[in-house]
Design a protein around this motif. Structure first.
Motif, mmCIF file in Angstrom:
data_model
loop_
_atom_site.group_PDB
_atom_site.id
_atom_site.type_symbol
_atom_site.label_atom_id
_atom_site.label_comp_id
_atom_site.label_asym_id
_atom_site.label_seq_id
_atom_site.Cartn_x
_atom_site.Cartn_y
_atom_site.Cartn_z
ATOM 1 N N ARG A 57 0.813 -1.278 -0.037
ATOM 2 C CA ARG A 57 0.072 -0.061 0.073
ATOM 3 C C ARG A 57 0.928 1.304 0.147
ATOM 4 O O ARG A 57 0.504 2.066 -0.763
ATOM 5 N N PRO A 58 1.888 1.608 0.809
ATOM 6 C CA PRO A 58 2.720 2.749 0.790
ATOM 7 C C PRO A 58 3.271 2.893 -0.687
ATOM 8 O O PRO A 58 3.433 4.042 -1.059
ATOM 9 N N TRP A 59 3.729 1.743 -1.048
ATOM 10 C CA TRP A 59 4.344 2.014 -2.338
ATOM 11 C C TRP A 59 3.519 2.774 -3.328
ATOM 12 O O TRP A 59 3.570 3.381 -4.410
ATOM 13 N N THR A 60 2.257 1.848 -3.550
ATOM 14 C CA THR A 60 1.330 2.516 -4.479
ATOM 15 C C THR A 60 0.565 4.025 -4.288
ATOM 16 O O THR A 60 0.472 4.842 -5.041
ATOM 17 N N LEU A 61 0.646 4.024 -2.628
ATOM 18 C CA LEU A 61 0.277 5.228 -2.404
ATOM 19 C C LEU A 61 1.314 6.503 -2.867
ATOM 20 O O LEU A 61 0.976 7.572 -3.430
ATOM 21 N N HIS A 89 -7.118 1.779 -2.614
ATOM 22 C CA HIS A 89 -8.476 1.423 -1.882
ATOM 23 C C HIS A 89 -8.439 -0.121 -1.847
ATOM 24 O O HIS A 89 -8.849 -0.577 -0.726
ATOM 25 N N SER A 90 -8.220 -0.919 -2.785
ATOM 26 C CA SER A 90 -8.148 -2.334 -2.873
ATOM 27 C C SER A 90 -7.273 -2.970 -1.780
ATOM 28 O O SER A 90 -7.679 -3.754 -1.156
ATOM 29 N N ALA A 91 -6.187 -2.214 -1.701
ATOM 30 C CA ALA A 91 -5.187 -2.878 -0.531
ATOM 31 C C ALA A 91 -5.584 -2.606 0.657
ATOM 32 O O ALA A 91 -5.186 -3.584 1.736
ATOM 33 N N ILE A 92 -6.264 -1.621 0.925
ATOM 34 C CA ILE A 92 -6.971 -1.506 2.417
ATOM 35 C C ILE A 92 -7.727 -2.746 2.623
ATOM 36 O O ILE A 92 -7.666 -3.089 3.662
ATOM 37 N N VAL A 93 -8.681 -3.023 1.816
ATOM 38 C CA VAL A 93 -9.445 -4.183 2.125
ATOM 39 C C VAL A 93 -8.492 -5.588 2.218
ATOM 40 O O VAL A 93 -8.741 -6.360 3.016
ATOM 41 N N VAL A 145 -15.423 -1.768 -3.188
ATOM 42 C CA VAL A 145 -15.852 -2.599 -4.457
ATOM 43 C C VAL A 145 -16.212 -1.652 -5.369
ATOM 44 O O VAL A 145 -15.669 -1.698 -6.820
ATOM 45 N N ALA A 146 -17.120 -0.871 -5.082
ATOM 46 C CA ALA A 146 -17.952 0.238 -5.930
ATOM 47 C C ALA A 146 -16.931 1.182 -6.447
ATOM 48 O O ALA A 146 -16.889 1.490 -7.748
ATOM 49 N N ASN A 147 -16.245 1.644 -5.554
ATOM 50 C CA ASN A 147 -15.217 2.643 -5.761
ATOM 51 C C ASN A 147 -14.162 1.986 -6.758
ATOM 52 O O ASN A 147 -14.015 2.683 -7.845
ATOM 53 N N ASN A 148 -13.821 0.894 -6.593
ATOM 54 C CA ASN A 148 -12.567 0.146 -7.545
ATOM 55 C C ASN A 148 -13.579 0.114 -9.009
ATOM 56 O O ASN A 148 -12.905 0.354 -10.148
ATOM 57 N N VAL A 149 -14.759 -0.523 -9.077
ATOM 58 C CA VAL A 149 -15.430 -0.723 -10.347
ATOM 59 C C VAL A 149 -15.395 0.605 -10.867
ATOM 60 O O VAL A 149 -15.203 0.631 -12.200
#
Length: 654
Positions: free
Chosen positions: A208-212, A260-264, A352-356
């Protein structure tokens, strides 16, 4: 001599990258601690060698070494020092060297600060990162060598593209590449996890931090490019849906979804397969952007190169890494079984909705960008896909995203109730509707975009504030608010920044006014309630250009507001004109003036724009980046959890 040393360092870096790719990967397979330990010094050595090569190339630009072909094509002795330095990456070869330098920097950073990673995962991550370095170092050395000499050096160079001789474009590419290439770390983590066959909460926390960080740099890079286009190109717009703009925007959308997905994955150990797929696709779209910019396949004012042979090389790299990772994903997908279950109404579902929405929006931009090429290749038709398509097809997804963000942020994990989540937001929703109604009543036209943007801006900003306040308990506690984790602050600031950007875009789109006329010297004219007077026009010479400068007085209600000095420039070496707009900046609006040609019957062509809320766009982008930095500074990202410190143990050789 320094040039030759730089070239030699680049060759050594290529050999070290090969070592970094194969030895640690084999060591991880054999569980051999000695072989895996090669990864860290190899990553550091690769970075230092490429950094030396890049410094050698920059030195050649600074001293105007015209025995170097690249310096001749992209510099001139009369050019200001800032643009001599930025000329290092203001071309295809130099920018690719910067690209691979950042690849090596991220790999070295993982080597220096990855002590909390399991040894096998760390070795595989650095090996994959080394493989990316091998591919692009080979591309540079065999097709795009920046250190080629000329047998007969010319007396002077051909100068840098005048459009790139601007502070905004001097800093825009490095930030953009930090974002593009930063996604390579998420890709390396994804491939390493697929090889190991394990994705868990700890993996989600590591990636997550790398992606952020990559998303933050992309945000800054895109904002700088947008601001440059706004004031430099003289068109008065901030986004043109140009193929190269889209090339950076698509990975930005996927990186936002990946964060956001990595948070899940971290919180609930769900969406594992989807998160891995996003990591692969985000870097894949970065490679697509590199291909678009450098292949000559799609024309753009931002494109570096027009060379199909180089494009084929990049296409092969893209096919190998993206295609290979997707094949590995298909093989290993069954091992990534989700553990956490959640109901349709929960924070997981909102994410998930955010990701879609973000992924589909990215797909829409991709189709619009590539469709002209597809139509020409397969249907023999020349089509142009411009802003009307993108605005119509892309906007609904962003509207839906803005609507669900505050509600999703208030949802509990696993199971929730919409009515309960909406209870703290009900007054915010009513107030946002009231703001939209007020805008509708006050605006002169009847466009829905302005009120809708006002609603989304108020909804997101106030929703973020309510979300932040709710984390202090049922009763608001200011002292506890200051003690909240920085990731909570970062989320609120980033979501609020998105709302401010949406409001700025809607305001500019809805209420902009334009005036084009022949202005006579000394004769005032009215535009949007402002009085402008063309006082005089002068010609002169700059450091490496000739200019025609107008002096315009801006006033309102008999009061002088500012003196504006729009210019037209001609760069004799490059034989290219540019436009330098004069802008009176204000939080409420910009007054944007462009001087044109002198007319046969007297007077000068003058374009004037009144641009409401323009600066809110970049303020919002800045807040989004600030929110990302706040989240990155959270203690959970900076300090390894004690439970993970025991993971790193010597693995005995078999």
């Amino acid at each position: 001599m320094i040039t030759e040393l730089g070239h030699f360092a680049l060759i050594l870096a290529f050999l070290v990258a090969i070592l970094q790719t194969f030895v640690p990967m084999y060591g991880a397979w054999r569980r051999d601690a000695r072989l895996m330990a090669v990864a860290e010094p190899a990553a550091s050595a690769q970075f230092l060698l490429i950094a030396f090569a890049f410094a050698a190339l920059m030195y050649a630009f600074i001293v105007s070494d015209f025995s170097l072909r690249l310096v001749v094509l992209n510099s001139h002795s009369a050019k200001p020092m800032l643009y001599k330095i930025s000329g290092t990456w203001g071309n295809h070869e130099g920018s690719m060297l910067l690209w691979v330098l950042i690849v090596a920097l991220f790999g070295a950073t993982a080597a220096w600060f990855g002590d909390n990673l399991p040894p096998t995962l760390r070795a595989r991550v650095l090996a994959v990162q080394g493989a990316i370095g091998v591919a692009f170092l080979a591309f540079i050395l065999f097709t795009s060598n920046p250190f080629l000499r000329l047998a007969v050096p010319p007396f002077d160079g051909q100068d840098l593209n005048p459009l790139l001789q601007d502070p905004g474009l001097a800093f825009h590419p490095p930030f953009l590449y930090l974002g593009y290439v930063g996604l390579s770390m998420a890709f390396s983590f994804a491939v390493a996890a697929l090889i190991e066959g394990r994705v868990d909460a700890a993996w989600g926390r590591w990636v997550r931090p790398w992606t952020l960080a990559a998303w933050v740099f992309l945000t800054i890079g895109i904002a700088l490019g947008s601001w440059w286009a706004y004031y430099e190109l003289g068109w008065g717009g901030f986004w043109f849906w140009d193929p190269v703009e889209n090339a950076s925007f698509m990975p930005w959308l996927l990186a936002a979804a990946l964060v956001h997905s990595a948070i899940v994955v971290e919180k609930r150990e769900s969406l594992k397969s989807w998160t891995i797929l996003l990591a692969i696709l985000a870097f894949g779209f970065s490679l697509i952007g590199t291909f678009i910019v450098r292949s000559g396949l799609l024309t753009s004012v931002h494109a570096f190169a027009n060379d199909p042979e180089r494009g084929v090389f990049i296409l092969m790299i893209m096919g190998f890494f993206t295609g290979g990772a997707l094949v590995l994903f298909a093989i290993r997908a069954s091992t990534m079984e989700a553990r956490g279950v959640f109901s349709m109404v929960s924070r997981e579902s909102a994410l998930v909705a955010n990701n879609v929405l973000l992924a589909v929006a990215c797909f829409v931009v991709f189709v619009g960008t590539m469709w002209p090429l597809v139509a020409e290749m397969f249907f023999d038709r020349k089509l142009s896909v411009g802003p009307p398509f993108f605005n119509l097809a892309f906007t609904p997804f962003m509207v839906l995203l803005g609507l669900i963000l505050p509600v999703g942020a208030m949802m509990p994990w696993k199971r929730g109730q919409i009515t309960k989540a909406m209870r703290p937001l009900r007054y915010v929703f009513v107030l946002a509707i009231a703001v939209a109604g007020l805008v509708w009543a006050l605006q002169t036209g009847r466009s829905l975009i302005g009120p809708l943007g006002a609603f989304l801006g108020a909804w997101l900003v106030m929703g973020a504030m309510i979300d932040l306040g709710s984390r202090t308990g049922q009763k608001f506690n200011a002292a506890r608010l200051l003690r909240l984790p920085r990731s909570d602050w970062g989320k609120a600031v980033a979501h609020g920044g998105l709302g401010i950007t949406m409001l700025g875009v809607a305001g500019l789109t809805s209420w902009e006014s334009e005036d084009i006329r022949v202005a006579q010297v000394g004769v005032p004219f009215e535009v949007g309630g402002y009085t402008l007077t063309l006082n005089t026009v002068e010609e002169g010479e700059g450091p490496n250009y000739l200019f025609t400068k107008a002096f315009v007085t801006l006033g309102k209600n008999g009061r002088v507001i500012s003196q504006l000095e729009p210019e037209k420039r001609v760069y004799p070496i490059a034989q290219m004109p540019t436009t330098e707009a004069a802008i009176d900046y204000n939080l409420a609006r910009d007054v944007y003036v462009v001087i044109g040609d002198e007319q046969v019957n007297g007077g000068w062509a003058v374009r004037t724009y009144i641009k409401p809320l323009t600066n809110w766009i970049w303020i919002g982008c800045g807040l989004m980046a600030l929110g990302g930095f706040l989240s990155l500074s959270d203690r959970r990202f900076r300090v390894a959890a004690p439970a993970r410190k025991t993971v790193k143990k010597a693995v005995p050789a078999e």
